[in-house]
Scaffold this motif. Structure first.
Motif, PDB file in Angstrom:
ATOM      1  N   HIS A 114       0.830  -1.197   0.000  1.00  0.00           N
ATOM      2  CA  HIS A 114       0.000   0.000   0.000  1.00  0.00           C
ATOM      3  C   HIS A 114       0.868   1.253   0.000  1.00  0.00           C
ATOM      4  N   SER A 144      -5.951   0.672   4.937  1.00  0.00           N
ATOM      5  CA  SER A 144      -7.289   1.052   4.491  1.00  0.00           C
ATOM      6  C   SER A 144      -7.441   2.565   4.369  1.00  0.00           C
ATOM      7  N   ASP A 145      -6.443   3.294   4.876  1.00  0.00           N
ATOM      8  CA  ASP A 145      -6.480   4.765   4.820  1.00  0.00           C
ATOM      9  C   ASP A 145      -5.798   5.223   3.536  1.00  0.00           C
TER      10      ASP A 145
END
Length: 237
Positions: A114, A144-145
């Motif tokens: 990510h 997830s951010d």
């Protein structure tokens, strides 16, 4: 001559329910003294029996029992040193840069992640957070951010270092091991170590970096992944 009678109280060797004791001190353990102030001795399981419990705890103890609960006598920050371990692993895929310790390493594939997928810095961050007793990197910087998408891992390590100093610690020494089959890291270890030391604000003499292959075993040995282990010692300032 008048006869005088003296009364005495007899205490049975093994007190049983119904035995009459005016005041009896029982010392089952030299560290604990128990004083009963009831006229009737009842079984310890009875809820109607109340007594004072005084426990002497040595100065070296780290916790004491108070009213059935455990409370720490020394805050965790008072520890003179702390040790943390970090581990990270990323899959290697074509089309991604291979960044290790903030340094772009020439290779035909890189870490799919990510952020920038810097396995070494992620590992070091987790080791520092672990030593401080804090959540791991995935909880503090969740993938997830969206704001961490493609973020340089130097952001994460700077935050870990800030938390370390805020808690009153500094790097004692750090030992890291990289595991990958290719490329060979010998030509790059010096610059990786120098950059890592700078990010940590530590003298290079207390930062150690090792690299090993995985003898062509599993995904690491087949050049499909890269992993790192880190152990860090934090010293109280």
């Amino acid at each position: 001559m008048a006869t005088r009678f003296y009364s005495c109280s007899l205490i049975p060797a093994r007190p049983t329910s119904g035995s009459v004791l005016n005041k009896c001190s029982l010392l089952p353990n030299p560290r604990i003294s128990i004083t009963r102030r009831h006229t009737t001795l009842v079984s310890s399981s009875s809820s109607s029996s109340s007594f004072k419990l005084r426990a002497s705890v040595s100065s070296s103890a780290t916790s004491t029992a108070v009213d059935g609960t455990i409370s720490s006598t020394k805050p965790s920050k008072s520890l003179p040193f702390r040790v943390g371990h970090g581990f990270d692993l990323h899959r290697l895929e074509p089309g991604y840069p291979l960044i290790i310790g903030g340094i772009d390493i020439p290779h035909d594939r890189g870490c799919e992640a990510h952020s920038d997928g810097d396995v070494l810095l992620h590992c070091v961050v987790d080791a520092i957070l672990g030593a401080l007793g804090l959540p791991d990197i995935g909880q503090i910087f969740p993938d997830s951010d969206p704001k961490w998408k493609g973020a340089p891992s130097s952001v994460f390590i700077k935050e870990a270092v800030r938390l370390m100093h805020e808690a009153g610690y500094e790097i004692g020494n750090l030992d890291a091991t990289l595991i990958l089959q290719r490329p060979k890291l010998s030509p790059h270890k010096g610059v990786i170590k120098a950059n890592l030391s700078e990010l940590l604000g530590a003298d290079p003499s207390v930062v150690n970096l090792k690299a090993k292959t995985h003898e062509k075993v599993d995904s690491l040995g087949e050049n499909r992944s890269i992993a790192a282990h880190t152990v860090v010692l934090l010293m109280r300032k």
